[in-house]
Enzyme design. Structure first.
Site, PDB file in Angstrom:
ATOM      1  CG  ASN A 182     -33.371 -23.273  57.072  1.00  0.00           C
ATOM      2  OD1 ASN A 182     -34.242 -23.137  56.245  1.00  0.00           O
ATOM      3  ND2 ASN A 182     -33.004 -22.318  57.887  1.00  0.00           N
ATOM      4  N   GLY A 258     -33.720 -17.770  51.423  1.00  0.00           N
ATOM      5  CA  GLY A 258     -32.457 -18.461  51.147  1.00  0.00           C
ATOM      6  C   GLY A 258     -31.293 -17.524  51.400  1.00  0.00           C
ATOM      7  CB  SER A 259     -27.779 -17.829  50.479  1.00  0.00           C
ATOM      8  OG  SER A 259     -27.906 -17.987  49.084  1.00  0.00           O
ATOM      9  CD  GLU A 280     -38.308 -12.749  55.311  1.00  0.00           C
ATOM     10  OE1 GLU A 280     -37.294 -12.520  56.008  1.00  0.00           O
ATOM     11  OE2 GLU A 280     -39.377 -12.148  55.463  1.00  0.00           O
ATOM     12  CB  CYS A 314     -32.298 -17.167  58.622  1.00  0.00           C
ATOM     13  SG  CYS A 314     -34.012 -17.321  59.145  1.00  0.00           S
ATOM     14  CD  GLU A 490     -41.689 -14.770  54.112  1.00  0.00           C
ATOM     15  OE1 GLU A 490     -40.789 -15.298  54.781  1.00  0.00           O
ATOM     16  OE2 GLU A 490     -42.206 -15.295  53.106  1.00  0.00           O
TER      17      GLU A 490
HETATM   18  P1  NAD Z   1     -29.755 -21.044  48.879  1.00  0.00           P
HETATM   19  O1  NAD Z   1     -29.867 -19.606  48.621  1.00  0.00           O
HETATM   20  O2  NAD Z   1     -28.571 -21.774  48.417  1.00  0.00           O
HETATM   21  O3  NAD Z   1     -31.008 -21.845  48.277  1.00  0.00           O
HETATM   22  C1  NAD Z   1     -32.341 -21.465  48.553  1.00  0.00           C
HETATM   23  C2  NAD Z   1     -33.208 -21.878  47.408  1.00  0.00           C
HETATM   24  O4  NAD Z   1     -32.811 -21.141  46.258  1.00  0.00           O
HETATM   25  C3  NAD Z   1     -33.102 -23.342  47.023  1.00  0.00           C
HETATM   26  O5  NAD Z   1     -34.391 -23.831  46.734  1.00  0.00           O
HETATM   27  C4  NAD Z   1     -32.278 -23.324  45.761  1.00  0.00           C
HETATM   28  O6  NAD Z   1     -32.596 -24.377  44.899  1.00  0.00           O
HETATM   29  C5  NAD Z   1     -32.696 -22.015  45.163  1.00  0.00           C
HETATM   30  N1  NAD Z   1     -31.734 -21.440  44.213  1.00  0.00           N
HETATM   31  C6  NAD Z   1     -30.396 -21.632  44.141  1.00  0.00           C
HETATM   32  N2  NAD Z   1     -29.878 -20.940  43.112  1.00  0.00           N
HETATM   33  C7  NAD Z   1     -30.895 -20.287  42.529  1.00  0.00           C
HETATM   34  C8  NAD Z   1     -30.992 -19.387  41.429  1.00  0.00           C
HETATM   35  N3  NAD Z   1     -29.918 -19.025  40.712  1.00  0.00           N
HETATM   36  N4  NAD Z   1     -32.205 -18.893  41.122  1.00  0.00           N
HETATM   37  C9  NAD Z   1     -33.290 -19.217  41.823  1.00  0.00           C
HETATM   38  N5  NAD Z   1     -33.262 -20.080  42.869  1.00  0.00           N
HETATM   39  C10 NAD Z   1     -32.079 -20.595  43.221  1.00  0.00           C
HETATM   40  O7  NAD Z   1     -29.979 -21.175  50.456  1.00  0.00           O
HETATM   41  P2  NAD Z   1     -29.951 -22.466  51.318  1.00  0.00           P
HETATM   42  O8  NAD Z   1     -28.548 -22.930  51.391  1.00  0.00           O
HETATM   43  O9  NAD Z   1     -31.000 -23.405  50.847  1.00  0.00           O
HETATM   44  O10 NAD Z   1     -30.428 -21.889  52.724  1.00  0.00           O
HETATM   45  C11 NAD Z   1     -29.570 -21.287  53.594  1.00  0.00           C
HETATM   46  C12 NAD Z   1     -29.675 -19.790  53.507  1.00  0.00           C
HETATM   47  O11 NAD Z   1     -31.029 -19.383  53.653  1.00  0.00           O
HETATM   48  C13 NAD Z   1     -28.934 -19.081  54.624  1.00  0.00           C
HETATM   49  O12 NAD Z   1     -28.252 -17.977  54.116  1.00  0.00           O
HETATM   50  C14 NAD Z   1     -30.047 -18.648  55.560  1.00  0.00           C
HETATM   51  O13 NAD Z   1     -29.728 -17.568  56.381  1.00  0.00           O
HETATM   52  C15 NAD Z   1     -31.134 -18.340  54.612  1.00  0.00           C
HETATM   53  N6  NAD Z   1     -32.436 -18.399  55.282  1.00  0.00           N
HETATM   54  C16 NAD Z   1     -33.096 -17.234  55.523  1.00  0.00           C
HETATM   55  C17 NAD Z   1     -34.308 -17.261  56.192  1.00  0.00           C
HETATM   56  C18 NAD Z   1     -35.078 -15.992  56.486  1.00  0.00           C
HETATM   57  O14 NAD Z   1     -36.278 -16.096  56.770  1.00  0.00           O
HETATM   58  N7  NAD Z   1     -34.468 -14.829  56.440  1.00  0.00           N
HETATM   59  C19 NAD Z   1     -34.839 -18.476  56.619  1.00  0.00           C
HETATM   60  C20 NAD Z   1     -34.124 -19.641  56.353  1.00  0.00           C
HETATM   61  C21 NAD Z   1     -32.924 -19.586  55.667  1.00  0.00           C
END
Ligand code: NAD
Length: 509
Positions: A182, A258-259, A280, A314, A490
């Protein structure tokens, strides 16, 4: 422009891509391992698409477990090699040099970010200039200020005054950094800045949907003087490369954004060598507007908080709690702003609302919009996807949302605002509704009354609460989540701590 349900969709607009970006997209992208661009051992490619046109932008290598092995080995070797001998002043200089190079390539990087992620150009420019390089310079300036303490102690066997303990701050080691799509470049910088300032080495895995800016950054890193192997970049899929990195026995720490769902998988994968983990994760962030709020600020503030990055943020303020006396005024104001967005390709000047990242994401968001209708929330505006081409979804507002509805509790990660009113000034009651989700990332309070504002801010269970603004970001403000929004913080001094380990040394005279 075609006027569609009150939203302007820019039609048939030709985008212009600069020659430099075209050249970069055409190049044969490989993995950065030990300072060399190395083909993936899988021989497989990942296709990368422009989310606004669905056209193929480029292909990148699909790194696998063997490539992660090679990258981790390079990072391990670099950790105790030349990098460990470089003075902290020189580490700072190298990070500053990288920030200079990002600034020098500002327009190319902004354009790449728009094509890869879909964000409007002005937003890409703003985020790179005001967050990206500032963030890197902020962490550069920490590199030569990391020190431990001396502690007067009396361990067994030493009489008082005949013993001393000192602590040293050491780099935590080899860091695996996994980032989302994102805000790709900013997240790469947010991981690299503190890790390198602390003296760590890194294997960076960008999201498979948006790997391009990280690869461009890799070329700048090669010029920055940072030794080979200190930063390795492996593009690949999360389930293969990301999983291999999280499981790897020679990785000391994973920093993940990520998620929540994938965050839990990373924790499981990290158990083998008990690597340290910073997470995060997702958010479902409340905004609470009191009747005395300055609505000139609160209304555009709430609209921006929810619809910034098409809600794929997020920290997005996706739950709006408004006192009933001003509920209609606030909702009408936010609706008016939402309907005035000009939707279209981010490279067209004036477009301020782009596509969602992918077809999957669009379908997910549309399924939540359908769910909101089924659950009985009132659709105030939006609710449709836009065009046949590109993953566009209208800015959408649900009114009269009940806290028990799934749309009020689950992270949608799209442009969907869930609004509800409150009738009283019982702050604890408002807080218990605002906190009633699995998340605790961000929140905001809008009031002129300093007592109400600060009390409410204390009651919101989130890592970051803003008063009379939403999601204030600065490199020095610690940021992170409570509950299922994450582990650790962070930014700021705490952000740096996450890449350090303390060693205590005791001498008995
Ligand atoms: P995601 O969790 O699907 O993917 C994030 C990353 O994880 C990607 O690079 C993906 O390739 C990798 N990934 C996927 N499966 C994995 C596994 N099994 N092992 C290791 N890595 C793996 O998230 P997304 O769809 O890319 O991003 C959206 C999510 O991120 C939302 O839930 C959002 O709230 C969160 N987010 C949080 C913050 C924060 O700072 N708290 C900031 C931005 C986004």
């Amino acid at each position: 422009y075609e006027l569609k349900k009150g939203f302007f969709m820019s039609n048939n607009q030709q985008i212009t891509i600069s020659d430099e970006v075209k050249e970069f997209l055409k190049s044969n992208h490989k993995l950065l391992i030990n300072g060399e661009w190395t083909p993936s051992s899988s021989n497989e490619k990942i296709e990368v698409f422009d989310p606004a046109t669905e056209q193929l932008l480029t292909e990148v290598d699909s790194g696998n477990a063997a490539d992660i092995d090679a990258a981790v080995a390079a990072a391990r070797k670099a950790l105790t090699g030349e990098w460990s001998k470089i003075t902290s002043h020189d580490r700072a200089r190298m990070l500053d040099r990288l920030a200079d190079d990002i600034e020098a390539n500002f327009s190319v990087l902004s354009e790449i970010e728009v094509l890869d992620n879909g964000m409007p150009l002005e937003l890409a420019q703003y985020s790179i200039a005001s967050h990206g390089t500032t963030l890197l310079r902020y962490f550069a300036s920490w590199a030569n200020k990391l020190h431990g303490q001396t502690i007067p102690v009396s361990p067994a066997g030493a009489i008082n005054g005949e013993s001393l303990t000192y602590t040293r701050k050491e780099p935590i080691g080899v860091v695996g950094a996994i980032i989302p799509w994102n805000s790709p470049l900013i997240f790469a910088i947010l991981k690299l800045g503190p890790a390198l300032a602390a003296g760590c080495t890194v294997v960076l895995m960008p999201a498979e949907l948006t790997p391009v800016s990280a690869l461009f950054l890799g070329h700048l890193i090669q010029k920055s003087g940072i030794p080979k192997g200190v930063v390795n970049i492996v593009t690949g899929y999360g389930e293969t490369a990301g999983q291999a990195l999280s499981e790897h026995p020679d990785v000391d720490k994973i920093t993940f954004t990520g998620s929540t769902e994938v965050g839990k998988k990373i924790v499981e994968a990290s158990i083998g060598n008990l690597k340290k983990v910073t997470l995060e994760l997702g958010g479902k962030n409340p905004m609470v507007i009191f009747p005395d709020a300055d609505l000139e600020k609160a209304i555009p503030g709430a609209a921006r908080a929810c619809f910034f990055l098409q809600g794929q943020n997020c920290m997005a303020g996706t739950r709006l709690f408004v006192h009933e006396d001003i509920y209609q005024v606030v909702l009408n104001g936010v609706k008016e702003i939402a309907e005035a967005f000009t939707v279209g390709h981010g490279l067209i000047s004036g477009n301020d609302f782009g596509p969602l990242i992918s077809k999957t994401q669009k379908e997910r968001v549309m399924s939540y919009i359908d769910l909101g209708r089924e659950e009985g929330a009132e659709l105030l505006t939006g609710g449709d996807s836009f065009s046949d081409q590109g993953h566009f979804v209208q800015p959408t507002i649900f009114s009269n949302v009940d806290g028990e509805m799934r749309i009020a509790k689950e992270e949608i990660f799209g442009p969907v605002l869930c609004a509800q009113s409150f009738t009283h000034q019982d702050l604890e009651q408002i807080a218990s509704e605002a906190n009633d989700t699995p998340y605790g990332l961000s929140g905001s309070v809008w009031s002129q009354d300093i007592s109400i504002a600060h009390k409410m801010a204390m009651l919101i269970d989130a890592g970051q609460v803003s008063i009379n603004c939403h999601a204030a970001v600065d490199p020095a403000i610690p940021f992170g989540g409570n509950k299922q929004s994450g582990w650790g913080r962070e930014f700021g001094a705490e952000g740096l701590e996450a890449y350090l380990k303390t060693k205590a040394t005791t001498v008995i005279f």
